[in-house]
Design a protein around this motif. Structure first.
Motif, PDB file in Angstrom:
ATOM      1  N   GLY A  31      11.559  18.414 -21.265  1.00 55.51           N
ATOM      2  CA  GLY A  31      11.483  18.853 -22.580  1.00 55.51           C
ATOM      3  C   GLY A  31      11.452  18.728 -23.650  1.00 55.51           C
ATOM      4  N   ILE A  32      12.203  17.303 -23.913  1.00 57.71           N
ATOM      5  CA  ILE A  32      11.916  16.874 -25.674  1.00 57.71           C
ATOM      6  C   ILE A  32      10.793  16.104 -25.610  1.00 57.71           C
ATOM      7  CG2 ILE A  32      13.262  14.393 -26.141  1.00 57.71           C
ATOM      8  CD1 ILE A  32      16.024  14.983 -25.098  1.00 57.71           C
ATOM      9  N   GLY A  33       9.811  15.431 -24.326  1.00 58.39           N
ATOM     10  CA  GLY A  33       8.343  14.776 -24.557  1.00 58.39           C
ATOM     11  C   GLY A  33       7.986  15.735 -24.798  1.00 58.39           C
ATOM     12  N   TRP A  34       7.433  17.304 -24.525  1.00 61.74           N
ATOM     13  CA  TRP A  34       7.255  18.241 -24.389  1.00 61.74           C
ATOM     14  C   TRP A  34       7.144  18.393 -26.109  1.00 61.74           C
ATOM     15  CZ3 TRP A  34       7.212  23.300 -25.874  1.00 61.74           C
ATOM     16  CH2 TRP A  34       5.690  24.328 -25.834  1.00 61.74           C
ATOM     17  N   TRP A  35       8.657  18.721 -26.558  1.00 60.74           N
ATOM     18  CA  TRP A  35       8.608  19.467 -28.182  1.00 60.74           C
ATOM     19  C   TRP A  35       7.840  18.337 -28.740  1.00 60.74           C
ATOM     20  CZ3 TRP A  35      11.137  17.333 -32.123  1.00 60.74           C
ATOM     21  CH2 TRP A  35      11.928  18.234 -33.065  1.00 60.74           C
ATOM     22  N   LEU A  36       8.144  16.907 -28.209  1.00 57.50           N
ATOM     23  CA  LEU A  36       8.029  16.138 -29.682  1.00 57.50           C
ATOM     24  C   LEU A  36       6.320  16.308 -29.605  1.00 57.50           C
ATOM     25  CD1 LEU A  36       9.758  12.569 -28.657  1.00 57.50           C
ATOM     26  CD2 LEU A  36       9.598  14.064 -30.739  1.00 57.50           C
ATOM     27  N   ASP A  37       5.635  16.521 -28.569  1.00 56.61           N
ATOM     28  CA  ASP A  37       3.854  16.988 -27.977  1.00 56.61           C
ATOM     29  C   ASP A  37       3.904  17.399 -29.073  1.00 56.61           C
ATOM     30  OD1 ASP A  37       3.186  14.505 -26.725  1.00 56.61           O
ATOM     31  OD2 ASP A  37       3.105  14.790 -24.697  1.00 56.61           O
ATOM     32  N   ASN A  38       3.878  18.716 -28.719  1.00 54.33           N
ATOM     33  CA  ASN A  38       3.539  20.046 -28.523  1.00 54.33           C
ATOM     34  C   ASN A  38       4.049  20.420 -29.943  1.00 54.33           C
ATOM     35  OD1 ASN A  38       1.160  20.773 -26.228  1.00 54.33           O
ATOM     36  ND2 ASN A  38       3.192  20.722 -25.286  1.00 54.33           N
ATOM     37  N   LEU A  40       6.398  18.869 -32.689  1.00 56.37           N
ATOM     38  CA  LEU A  40       6.629  17.619 -33.619  1.00 56.37           C
ATOM     39  C   LEU A  40       4.634  17.360 -34.575  1.00 56.37           C
ATOM     40  CD1 LEU A  40       9.088  16.853 -34.997  1.00 56.37           C
ATOM     41  CD2 LEU A  40       8.645  14.496 -33.983  1.00 56.37           C
ATOM     42  N   PHE A  41       4.391  16.829 -33.208  1.00 52.28           N
ATOM     43  CA  PHE A  41       3.121  16.168 -33.597  1.00 52.28           C
ATOM     44  C   PHE A  41       1.494  17.042 -33.462  1.00 52.28           C
ATOM     45  CE2 PHE A  41       5.508  12.915 -32.060  1.00 52.28           C
ATOM     46  CZ  PHE A  41       5.540  11.820 -33.729  1.00 52.28           C
ATOM     47  N   ALA A  42       1.728  18.076 -32.849  1.00 54.20           N
ATOM     48  CA  ALA A  42       1.384  19.355 -32.556  1.00 54.20           C
ATOM     49  C   ALA A  42      -0.054  19.193 -32.083  1.00 54.20           C
ATOM     50  CB  ALA A  42       0.849  19.846 -34.033  1.00 54.20           C
ATOM     51  N   GLY A  43       0.506  18.753 -31.238  1.00 54.79           N
ATOM     52  CA  GLY A  43      -0.857  18.560 -29.830  1.00 54.79           C
ATOM     53  C   GLY A  43      -1.720  17.120 -30.179  1.00 54.79           C
ATOM     54  N   LYS A  44      -1.565  16.661 -31.217  1.00 55.90           N
ATOM     55  CA  LYS A  44      -2.659  14.470 -31.080  1.00 55.90           C
ATOM     56  C   LYS A  44      -2.187  13.830 -30.225  1.00 55.90           C
ATOM     57  CE  LYS A  44      -2.814  15.724 -35.661  1.00 55.90           C
ATOM     58  NZ  LYS A  44      -1.247  15.639 -37.003  1.00 55.90           N
ATOM     59  N   THR A  45      -0.230  13.715 -29.584  1.00 59.17           N
ATOM     60  CA  THR A  45      -0.190  12.726 -28.760  1.00 59.17           C
ATOM     61  C   THR A  45      -0.580  13.281 -26.885  1.00 59.17           C
ATOM     62  OG1 THR A  45       1.659  13.453 -29.302  1.00 59.17           O
ATOM     63  CG2 THR A  45       0.701  11.207 -30.493  1.00 59.17           C
ATOM     64  N   THR A  46      -1.006  14.734 -26.896  1.00 57.22           N
ATOM     65  CA  THR A  46      -0.308  15.364 -25.696  1.00 57.22           C
ATOM     66  C   THR A  46       0.041  14.889 -24.564  1.00 57.22           C
ATOM     67  OG1 THR A  46      -1.866  17.467 -26.865  1.00 57.22           O
ATOM     68  CG2 THR A  46      -1.298  16.846 -23.649  1.00 57.22           C
ATOM     69  N   PRO A  47      -0.109  14.380 -23.549  1.00 58.42           N
ATOM     70  CA  PRO A  47       0.030  13.779 -22.546  1.00 58.42           C
ATOM     71  C   PRO A  47       0.955  13.142 -22.432  1.00 58.42           C
ATOM     72  CG  PRO A  47      -2.082  12.970 -22.530  1.00 58.42           C
ATOM     73  CD  PRO A  47      -2.507  12.928 -23.736  1.00 58.42           C
ATOM     74  N   TRP A  48       0.952  11.975 -23.747  1.00 57.24           N
ATOM     75  CA  TRP A  48       1.912  10.657 -23.836  1.00 57.24           C
ATOM     76  C   TRP A  48       3.789  11.079 -24.214  1.00 57.24           C
ATOM     77  CZ3 TRP A  48      -0.564   6.985 -21.621  1.00 57.24           C
ATOM     78  CH2 TRP A  48      -1.915   7.435 -21.446  1.00 57.24           C
TER      79      TRP A  48
END
Lengths: 75, 240
Positions: A31-38, A40-48
């Protein structure tokens, strides 16, 4: 604390919690990773970040098991 | 939600208060009339009124009511003292015993027809869990000061950022698992009872589940309080 004083309920509380804690830590990590991806970084870093924090979550679950087994072997 | 008729909701409806038809209301008044909230207040009122009625004045030679409460409170205190020592048990007794009595009664009340368990709502269990979670961190800070946060970093300095993330995730996992376990067990009991009652209530199909429900209610109440005790003890005795 003596071993015989503890009783079956303490053991039940301790070991009954393993499964849910393991699952919860994996979900929280992801969940934290998904929140950071989608968010905080608005999908730029998506799967990482999702994958990295999923790994952290799994590691946290195993760390809980490790701590518990260490505590049991100490007693 | 689970039971066909909830008598408090019926009474509130009859008075003219807006009882929500789903599990969660929209307006503030509807939120106040949600069944799990009204039944939670019922349990609280029960815990206020019944000891007051049965206890009366404390006497040197206890009567029936006073005997019961003395045995109950003494038993709970001894139970805590076994796990955390007499001094700490006395310090934490008010909050933990309140949790135990409230959870036990809230679990049990769902077994009666026309009542529901407030603990079968995640809102109630997560509220209790947040209190326990904040309490054990406050205790850890009070007993060890800033050193309490040092054990989050682990033994090796190089691994510290990694370990902090793991500890944080593990701590929030505690929050989730403690609330989800109580909520899940009690909700399962409620739904099972409701379904069996609707399917074959005339043939006493829910009876075995009612008997098991008493067991589940007691065990879940004990386990919830015991885990709170385990967390508090862990926070207080951390001496790395």
């Amino acid at each position: 604390m003596a071993e015989e004083e503890r009783g079956i309920l303490t053991e039940l509380a301790r070991y009954g919690q393993i499964g849910t804690t393991f699952a919860a830590s994996i979900f929280i990590g992801f969940g934290i990773g998904w929140w950071l991806d989608n968010k905080l970084f608005a999908g730029k870093t998506t799967p990482w970040f999702s994958f990295i924090f999923l790994g952290f979550g799994i590691a946290a679950g195993f760390k809980h098991l490790w701590d518990l087994s260490k505590k049991i072997s100490d007693d | 939600m689970e039971h066909p008729i909830l008598f408090i909701s019926v009474i509130l409806d009859w008075i003219g208060l807006p009882v929500p038809h789903g599990p969660i209301g929209t307006t503030f008044l509807e939120k106040l009339c949600e069944p799990y909230l009204t039944y939670s207040w019922l349990v609280m009122a029960f815990l206020f009124v019944v000891p007051k009625l049965t206890l009366g004045k404390l006497e040197l030679i206890p009567g029936t009511g006073q005997n019961f409460w003395e045995v109950l409170i003494g038993g709970i205190l001894d139970f805590f003292a076994e796990h955390m020592g007499r001094k700490q048990a006395r310090m934490l007794f008010p909050i933990l015993a309140t949790f135990f009595l409230y959870t036990l009664l809230a679990n049990m009340i769902g077994l009666l027809p026309g009542f529901m368990s407030p603990t079968s709502s995640l809102n109630i269990t997560i509220a209790m869990t947040i209190i326990v979670w904040v309490m054990h961190h406050v205790l850890g800070f009070r007993y060890h000061g800033w050193k309490y946060y040092k054990h989050f970093t682990g033994p090796i300095l190089l691994m510290a950022p990694f370990m902090i993330i793991l500890e944080l995730i593990g701590n929030f996992a505690r929050l989730v698992s403690l609330s989800m376990r109580l909520f899940g067990n009690i909700l399962a009991k409620e739904i099972l009872l409701g379904v069996l009652f609707m399917l074959a209530g005339a043939f006493f199909a829910p009876l075995p589940i009612l008997a098991l429900g008493v067991l589940v209610s007691l065990i879940q109440a004990v386990v919830f309080v015991l885990l709170a005790v385990v967390y508090c003890v862990g926070a207080m005795e951390h001496a790395h």
